[in-house]
Design a protein around this motif. Sequence first.
Motif, PDB file in Angstrom:
ATOM      1  N   LYS A   1       0.827  -1.199   0.000  1.00 29.98           N
ATOM      2  CA  LYS A   1       0.000   0.000   0.000  1.00 29.98           C
ATOM      3  C   LYS A   1       0.865   1.255   0.000  1.00 29.98           C
ATOM      4  N   THR A   2       2.157   1.042   0.132  1.00 31.44           N
ATOM      5  CA  THR A   2       3.072   2.171   0.214  1.00 31.44           C
ATOM      6  C   THR A   2       4.205   2.046  -0.806  1.00 31.44           C
TER       7      THR A   2
ATOM      8  N   TYR B   1      -0.088  12.757   3.870  1.00 29.71           N
ATOM      9  CA  TYR B   1      -0.751  11.589   4.457  1.00 29.71           C
ATOM     10  C   TYR B   1       0.175  10.825   5.398  1.00 29.71           C
TER      11      TYR B   1
ATOM     12  N   LEU C   1       2.116   6.634   1.007  1.00 25.97           N
ATOM     13  CA  LEU C   1       1.018   5.854   0.436  1.00 25.97           C
ATOM     14  C   LEU C   1       1.077   5.866  -1.092  1.00 25.97           C
ATOM     15  N   SER C   2       0.746   4.697  -1.681  1.00 27.50           N
ATOM     16  CA  SER C   2       0.679   4.589  -3.136  1.00 27.50           C
ATOM     17  C   SER C   2      -0.467   5.440  -3.678  1.00 27.50           C
TER      18      SER C   2
ATOM     19  N   GLU D   1      -2.673   4.734  -5.664  1.00 27.42           N
ATOM     20  CA  GLU D   1      -3.917   3.960  -5.715  1.00 27.42           C
ATOM     21  C   GLU D   1      -4.860   4.278  -4.553  1.00 27.42           C
ATOM     22  N   TYR D   2      -4.290   4.646  -3.391  1.00 28.29           N
ATOM     23  CA  TYR D   2      -5.110   4.876  -2.205  1.00 28.29           C
ATOM     24  C   TYR D   2      -5.402   6.359  -1.964  1.00 28.29           C
TER      25      TYR D   2
ATOM     26  N   ARG E   1     -12.161   0.865   0.443  1.00 30.98           N
ATOM     27  CA  ARG E   1     -11.101   1.855   0.694  1.00 30.98           C
ATOM     28  C   ARG E   1      -9.773   1.188   1.034  1.00 30.98           C
ATOM     29  N   LEU E   2      -9.875   0.096   1.774  1.00 25.98           N
ATOM     30  CA  LEU E   2      -8.671  -0.645   2.161  1.00 25.98           C
ATOM     31  C   LEU E   2      -8.210  -1.562   1.055  1.00 25.98           C
ATOM     32  N   ASN E   3      -9.137  -1.891   0.155  1.00 26.46           N
ATOM     33  CA  ASN E   3      -8.887  -2.891  -0.876  1.00 26.46           C
ATOM     34  C   ASN E   3      -8.550  -4.246  -0.249  1.00 26.46           C
TER      35      ASN E   3
ATOM     36  N   LEU F   1      -3.381   2.653   7.098  1.00 28.82           N
ATOM     37  CA  LEU F   1      -3.282   1.919   5.832  1.00 28.82           C
ATOM     38  C   LEU F   1      -1.947   1.188   5.729  1.00 28.82           C
TER      39      LEU F   1
END
Lengths: 422, 429
Positions: free
Chosen positions: A23-24, A71, A95-96, A98-99, B10-12, B368
């Motif tokens: 996610k990162t 973020y 964070l990527s 995508e998020y 949101r979290l996927n 996240l």
Amino acid sequence: MDIIKKELINGINLYYIHDAKYKTVSMSVFLHRRLAKDEATSNALLSKLLKRGTVKCKNLNELNIYADKLYGALYDVNITKKAYVQSIVCSVNFLSDEYLEESIVNPCTELMLDMLFKPNTGENSFDKEVFDVEKQNLKDDIEGLINDKRSYANFRCIEEMCKGEENSVFEFGYLEDLDKIDEKTIYDHYKSIITKSPMDIFVVGSVDIDSLCGYIKEYLSEFDFNIDAITPADITASESNDVKYVEDVFDVAQGKLAMGFRTGITIDDEDYYALLLGNSIYGSGAHSRLFNTVREEMSLCYYASSKTDKFRAIMLVSSGIEFENYDKAKSEIEKQLQNIVSGDFTDEELEVARNYITNSYRSYKDSPYAMKDYYRGQCFCKNQDTIDEAIVKIEALTRQDVINALSKVKLDTVYFLKGKEA
Amino acid sequence: MNYTKIENKRLNETMYIGEHETGLGVFVIPKKGCVKKYATFATKFGSVNNRFIPLGETEPYTIPDGVAHFLEHKMFEQPDGTNAFDKFALYGANANAFTSFNHTNYLFSCTDNFTESFEHLLSYVQEPYFTKENVDKEQGIIGQEIRMYDDDGQWAVMFNLLKALYHVNPVRIDIAGTVESIAKIDKDVLYKCYNTYYNPSNMVVCVVGDVEPEQVFASVEKVIKTDRPSGKVCSIFDEEPKSVCQKYIEAKASVSLPLFNIGFKDNYLKEGDELLKREIAVEIISRILFGRSSTLYTSMYEEGLINENFGTDNSTEAEFACAVICGESEKPAEVKERIMKEINSKHEEGFDSDEFERIKRAFYGSYLRGFNNVETIGNMVTRYILAGINIFSFADAFECVDLDFVTKVFKEIYTEENMAMSVVYPSEQ
């Protein structure tokens, strides 16, 4: 999952490990210096000064508010050592896209590069107040080594064992050298290395790599680089047949035993993987001999384990014991190594250790840190095996390979950290 | 076994939730692309659970300090004389366990042979085997674990703070107990605790990684015994006074700089989603007041009063809760004064809404980030489930935490009366 290498300019490479599962994005720039006592302390101090502010975010508060707005991007500057190289590492983790509704790749990259290339300094000096605080912080770090007695014992054992060897310089530096540095000399040192040192940038995650490379190249074009390559050091250790014994006394309840062995085997030697496998049978993991004898059978300790250093041809055993159990523990640790060297281990032990090692190699692929660390190590050695290639080699090892590798291992230094009453 | 599937866009991420007929909860979060698979089998039995009514009995039973942790060590002993680690090692899995204040977690990670390892995990935790000999042997090993912590200044400063904050709550007792208290543990104590707390309805299973949820549920059906007594556990706690036990506590250890912990006792214990909301609020307050971007952190750091080891470490649990600020300083008393001054000024002026929104955004990023790693997810989900929280409801709870709520929580926790301080000074070398 492959690693892509791109040369940005002569002496500065970028390594991209694409992995969309994170996610990162985790990104680091390493500025490499030949490990040397006369500049190790300055480099360590620089790693602290560089995170105190940039031309854009003038001080800590501005830096941290900026990172919050991205973020909660995490940034840091550290000092590390691998083989004969000391590196200043500026990292950012964010964070990527995508998020998020906006891309923060460029501002985060800029933050990382600014810490290295555009610190907030005066005309020809770092700020005096900032310098004084960070000098004290580095002093505290060096003195703070004693806070974790287990790692301190390991550190002291290797320090005594490798006295005078080129690669034994401590990456945090030395108190006696710290006093010779002031806010002006450190600035001069910074200026003298910033455009002359080789650098590697590692990116793990999912980004538009062409656009990122373009951004970094553009950024670097402001500077006039003239980079000198680093020459490898000779790692041959001083040969001695006598075991060295060292003790320190502290106000502690538990003794810490550290035993340093010479292996004569580095990552560039053919029998490196056999050493790793042998080390695992011997002392790495809950299946190992040390765990099952010193801990489980004899109840002497909570931990007893061994690890190898792939660059320095060293194996280190460490254990926490009652002071009076020193002889018992030490002789059992030596005995177990002898047993393995003489072939006294089962095929099951061999397979279990093999599974343990291949499992940990595979697991690197789930850790941005481990991936960076693995491939960065390869910048300073001949071994260029990918993780999958290393696993294939480990799968092919025989029990004789293990015996041959471990029979090269020789005890060099025994260190004991003991209490006042012992 | 029936299960439900919930998705979080949101979290996927997706979670499969099943309940075994014994009452055992099973939670699976598939992670495509991850090489590692991680599984936990946990019970709601930690160091605070030192008095209870044994399952099937009526009278309260008090156990020596350190039993939950001791039991964790002894679970690895198998009836056939082997160690549970052995089989994991054969499968190439990396096994471990840990005991916290309120739960015990048995776990492993692997890249291959997941099903075999997983079924072994479920199986060995259902096979207690305690004998006089193996209990005696463990006293030596755990004795050395306790001695190791005796030399750990960070551990001492933290436990001393808990001793100062609490009068009777067993959280003030070291998780591993003492060399003296574990000497009182025998196999009967262990079986009594096992039979009560390791009953399936008091336990959960959690799996994270690239796995098929159906396969996980099938393994649970196959391995979990259905003939064991099951039931709600009755733990007994004395009523904890609202005040702190002592304002200040000091000790010496072999450290290079004085260590401090400043704690605020939270007397408003919550459960489920209310606990989650409170945890988020305390975390946001900590970041606003003491985080890297706070004016207090910046000024104290720039003056050299604190270093990078300054931070916060909050506990929001159903059994106890406190907000803690920790660090190193030559002048711990001055740090405390500055902290109290900052807190008092926030009581007067309130929180700035821009600052609140900025910190909230940064905090969401760190939440996240937690979903990067199978172990982090597994431990987080396990802890939350045992506390009655569905991790996917984080986003909803997070939205509910507004400036008013944060202000209310701040006023309830961060007061002079709720505060205690622990300091560990360097001993003479």
